[in-house]
Design a protein around this motif. Structure first.
Motif, PDB file in Angstrom:
ATOM      1  N   VAL A 109       0.870  -1.177   0.000  1.00 33.54           N
ATOM      2  CA  VAL A 109       0.000   0.000   0.000  1.00 33.54           C
ATOM      3  C   VAL A 109       0.907   1.228   0.000  1.00 33.54           C
ATOM      4  O   VAL A 109       1.996   1.221   0.589  1.00 33.54           O
ATOM      5  CB  VAL A 109      -0.945   0.016   1.214  1.00 33.54           C
ATOM      6  CG1 VAL A 109      -2.005  -1.051   1.073  1.00 33.54           C
ATOM      7  CG2 VAL A 109      -0.167  -0.154   2.514  1.00 33.54           C
ATOM      8  N   PHE A 110       0.447   2.285  -0.673  1.00 31.99           N
ATOM      9  CA  PHE A 110       1.278   3.470  -0.886  1.00 31.99           C
ATOM     10  C   PHE A 110       0.627   4.705  -0.268  1.00 31.99           C
ATOM     11  O   PHE A 110      -0.603   4.802  -0.174  1.00 31.99           O
ATOM     12  CB  PHE A 110       1.481   3.704  -2.386  1.00 31.99           C
ATOM     13  CG  PHE A 110       2.265   2.618  -3.069  1.00 31.99           C
ATOM     14  CD1 PHE A 110       3.640   2.707  -3.198  1.00 31.99           C
ATOM     15  CD2 PHE A 110       1.622   1.491  -3.582  1.00 31.99           C
ATOM     16  CE1 PHE A 110       4.363   1.709  -3.831  1.00 31.99           C
ATOM     17  CE2 PHE A 110       2.334   0.486  -4.217  1.00 31.99           C
ATOM     18  CZ  PHE A 110       3.700   0.591  -4.333  1.00 31.99           C
ATOM     19  N   ASP A 111       1.484   5.620   0.127  1.00 28.23           N
ATOM     20  CA  ASP A 111       1.020   6.918   0.615  1.00 28.23           C
ATOM     21  C   ASP A 111       0.552   7.737  -0.592  1.00 28.23           C
ATOM     22  O   ASP A 111       1.350   8.068  -1.474  1.00 28.23           O
ATOM     23  CB  ASP A 111       2.167   7.626   1.342  1.00 28.23           C
ATOM     24  CG  ASP A 111       1.747   8.970   1.913  1.00 28.23           C
ATOM     25  OD1 ASP A 111       0.567   9.348   1.762  1.00 28.23           O
ATOM     26  OD2 ASP A 111       2.605   9.657   2.500  1.00 28.23           O
ATOM     27  N   ARG A 112      -0.726   8.064  -0.648  1.00 27.63           N
ATOM     28  CA  ARG A 112      -1.301   8.782  -1.789  1.00 27.63           C
ATOM     29  C   ARG A 112      -1.391  10.287  -1.550  1.00 27.63           C
ATOM     30  O   ARG A 112      -2.038  10.992  -2.309  1.00 27.63           O
ATOM     31  CB  ARG A 112      -2.707   8.247  -2.082  1.00 27.63           C
ATOM     32  CG  ARG A 112      -2.794   6.731  -2.220  1.00 27.63           C
ATOM     33  CD  ARG A 112      -2.348   6.249  -3.555  1.00 27.63           C
ATOM     34  NE  ARG A 112      -2.432   4.790  -3.668  1.00 27.63           N
ATOM     35  CZ  ARG A 112      -2.266   4.120  -4.793  1.00 27.63           C
ATOM     36  NH1 ARG A 112      -1.984   4.783  -5.907  1.00 27.63           N
ATOM     37  NH2 ARG A 112      -2.335   2.803  -4.825  1.00 27.63           N
ATOM     38  N   SER A 113      -0.752  10.797  -0.508  1.00 28.52           N
ATOM     39  CA  SER A 113      -0.909  12.213  -0.169  1.00 28.52           C
ATOM     40  C   SER A 113      -0.230  13.134  -1.170  1.00 28.52           C
ATOM     41  O   SER A 113      -0.662  14.274  -1.369  1.00 28.52           O
ATOM     42  CB  SER A 113      -0.357  12.476   1.240  1.00 28.52           C
ATOM     43  OG  SER A 113       1.037  12.155   1.299  1.00 28.52           O
ATOM     44  N   VAL A 114       0.848  12.687  -1.826  1.00 35.07           N
ATOM     45  CA  VAL A 114       1.552  13.524  -2.803  1.00 35.07           C
ATOM     46  C   VAL A 114       1.263  13.053  -4.223  1.00 35.07           C
ATOM     47  O   VAL A 114       0.948  13.871  -5.093  1.00 35.07           O
ATOM     48  CB  VAL A 114       3.074  13.503  -2.532  1.00 35.07           C
ATOM     49  CG1 VAL A 114       3.808  14.307  -3.601  1.00 35.07           C
ATOM     50  CG2 VAL A 114       3.376  14.070  -1.151  1.00 35.07           C
ATOM     51  N   TYR A 115       1.344  11.764  -4.456  1.00 35.68           N
ATOM     52  CA  TYR A 115       1.100  11.210  -5.789  1.00 35.68           C
ATOM     53  C   TYR A 115      -0.111  10.273  -5.735  1.00 35.68           C
ATOM     54  O   TYR A 115      -0.098   9.285  -5.002  1.00 35.68           O
ATOM     55  CB  TYR A 115       2.320  10.435  -6.290  1.00 35.68           C
ATOM     56  CG  TYR A 115       3.559  11.275  -6.444  1.00 35.68           C
ATOM     57  CD1 TYR A 115       3.747  12.085  -7.563  1.00 35.68           C
ATOM     58  CD2 TYR A 115       4.558  11.262  -5.460  1.00 35.68           C
ATOM     59  CE1 TYR A 115       4.886  12.859  -7.707  1.00 35.68           C
ATOM     60  CE2 TYR A 115       5.705  12.026  -5.599  1.00 35.68           C
ATOM     61  CZ  TYR A 115       5.861  12.823  -6.718  1.00 35.68           C
ATOM     62  OH  TYR A 115       6.993  13.581  -6.861  1.00 35.68           O
TER      63      TYR A 115
END
Length: 412
Positions: A59-65
């Motif tokens: 799972v990825f941090d979606r806050s920037v991309y």
């Protein structure tokens, strides 16, 4: 034709954003609807909890991309080399295109090579945006690099040959002027559009503005005149026929390799080190903008001296000053190198320089990634030492200020 340079950063520099790797965690063993924020801060990145097996779901941090090629195809941990491969494929295509351009442009003309490559780059721009598989996207990167090199090799030789002795530097400068604007625009668009596919579609639309070249692009009068001289061989042997040509060719290849490696290496280093990568990308483009207006300097002081001076300054400077000086050296080389190549092998010679450029650009990300693990400032030191050697090598090249373009090897 200069519009091409506005669009090229959308291909050559865009991996800084469409290939960005946001923070991620291994989601194996957690709920299928788990998000980056819902997982514990101590969650592993490449292994499931309490296991040594490789992770299968992230799972990825979606806050920037919102999405990048990394999040779309999970190019992390053991799959990370597939991310590096995407940039390498662009450069591999560029290598193939640079080799082919030298032969094709001198044999068939500047226009017949540029126009098919232009159509290919437009097609690849839209196909990349719509690609749903890694394999298709990788193929688009390879063909995009091929088309870019063919366009550069044909168009820049044409610009050199269309200009007179007093106008060549000015023509060269204004041809390159859109590139830093395109770099800043590329970073600004990536800030506004955080979805990979939508962003690449936004990058693709301006490529349609290249199509009027089908009707507007001329052929080189100098090439048309030389075409009637069958005794001139259009091949690489012209570049090593005399000791002077051998020296010029080898030195040119070395200088282009170093300058390209330093330019792209510092560009990637600046965006990786910055907490605001989009802002760093915009500033990189704006910093390069004044460097395009170099023609008053080289019209007064010549080509060789300012090129060497910029490289010496790069060797002594760090980051911002380095980016300015190496960018100016890069721009001068585009005007300078074709001027001491003979017409019968100008495109081949410029193709050799483009091959060296692609090799330097291919090596530079590895220098940044590997050497920076030793020391944060180590990449700048490596590039600085290389530019010092390139500056010394430049002094071996001939001065072309105020001289006509040589048509044959004896005049080189």
């Amino acid at each position: 034709m200069s519009l091409k340079w506005l669009i090229l950063p959308f291909f050559s520099m865009s991996m800084m954003f469409i290939g960005a790797t946001p923070p991620f965690k291994c989601a194996d063993g957690f709920d299928a609807n788990a998000t980056y924020a819902s997982l514990p801060a101590a969650a592993q990145r490449c292994h499931p909890p309490n296991a040594s097996a490789a992770c299968r779901r992230w799972v990825f941090d979606r806050s920037v991309y919102e999405s990048t090629v990394v999040t779309e195809w999970a190019l992390v941990c053991g799959r990370k080399p597939l991310l590096s491969l995407l940039q390498s494929l662009l450069m591999l295509g560029g290598l193939l295109g640079a080799v082919a351009a030298g032969q094709l442009v001198d044999r068939f003309g500047r226009r017949p090579v540029f126009l098919p490559a232009m159509l290919l780059i437009v097609l690849m721009a839209f196909t990349s945006a719509l690609a749903t598989s890694y394999a298709l996207f990788a193929a688009c990167r390879l063909l995009s690099g091929l088309a870019m090199a063919l366009m550069i090799g044909s168009q820049y030789v044409l610009v050199t040959e269309l200009g007179g002795i007093d106008q060549r530097a000015r023509y060269s400068a204004f041809t390159l002027l859109p590139f830093p604007v395109g770099t800043a625009l590329m970073a600004a668009l990536s800030y506004a559009v955080r979805n990979r596919r939508l962003l690449q579609l936004v990058y693709a639309v301006p490529c349609l503005a290249l199509l009027p070249n089908i009707w507007l692009m001329p052929e080189s009068p100098r090439w048309l005149l030389m075409r009637g001289r069958p005794t001139e061989a259009y091949d690489l042997l012209q570049l090593i026929r005399t000791p002077r040509m051998r020296r010029n060719t080898l030195v040119s290849a070395f200088v282009w390799f170093v300058v390209a490696g330093a330019y792209f290496g510092i560009a990637f280093d600046m965006t990786q080190l910055s907490r605001q990568p989009h802002l760093a990308g915009v500033l990189l483009g704006l910093l390069n903008l004044p460097c395009i207006l170099y023609f008053p300097i080289i019209d007064r002081l010549g080509r060789r001296g300012p090129t060497a001076a910029c490289l010496f300054l790069s060797a002594a400077a760090m980051l911002v000053i380095f980016a300015l000086s190496v960018s100016m050296a890069f721009n001068i080389l585009f005007a300078y190198s074709p001027e001491y190549m003979p017409t019968c092998a100008r495109a081949v010679g410029f193709g050799v320089c483009q091959v060296a450029l692609r090799l330097g650009a291919t090596v530079s990300p590895f220098v940044v990634d590997l050497v920076s693990e030793l020391q944060a400032s180590a990449p700048s030191a490596v590039f600085g030492a290389a530019t010092l050697l390139a500056g010394l090598a430049t002094l071996l090249l001939p001065e072309t200020h105020g001289a006509g373009l040589p048509d044959s090897v004896p005049g080189s």
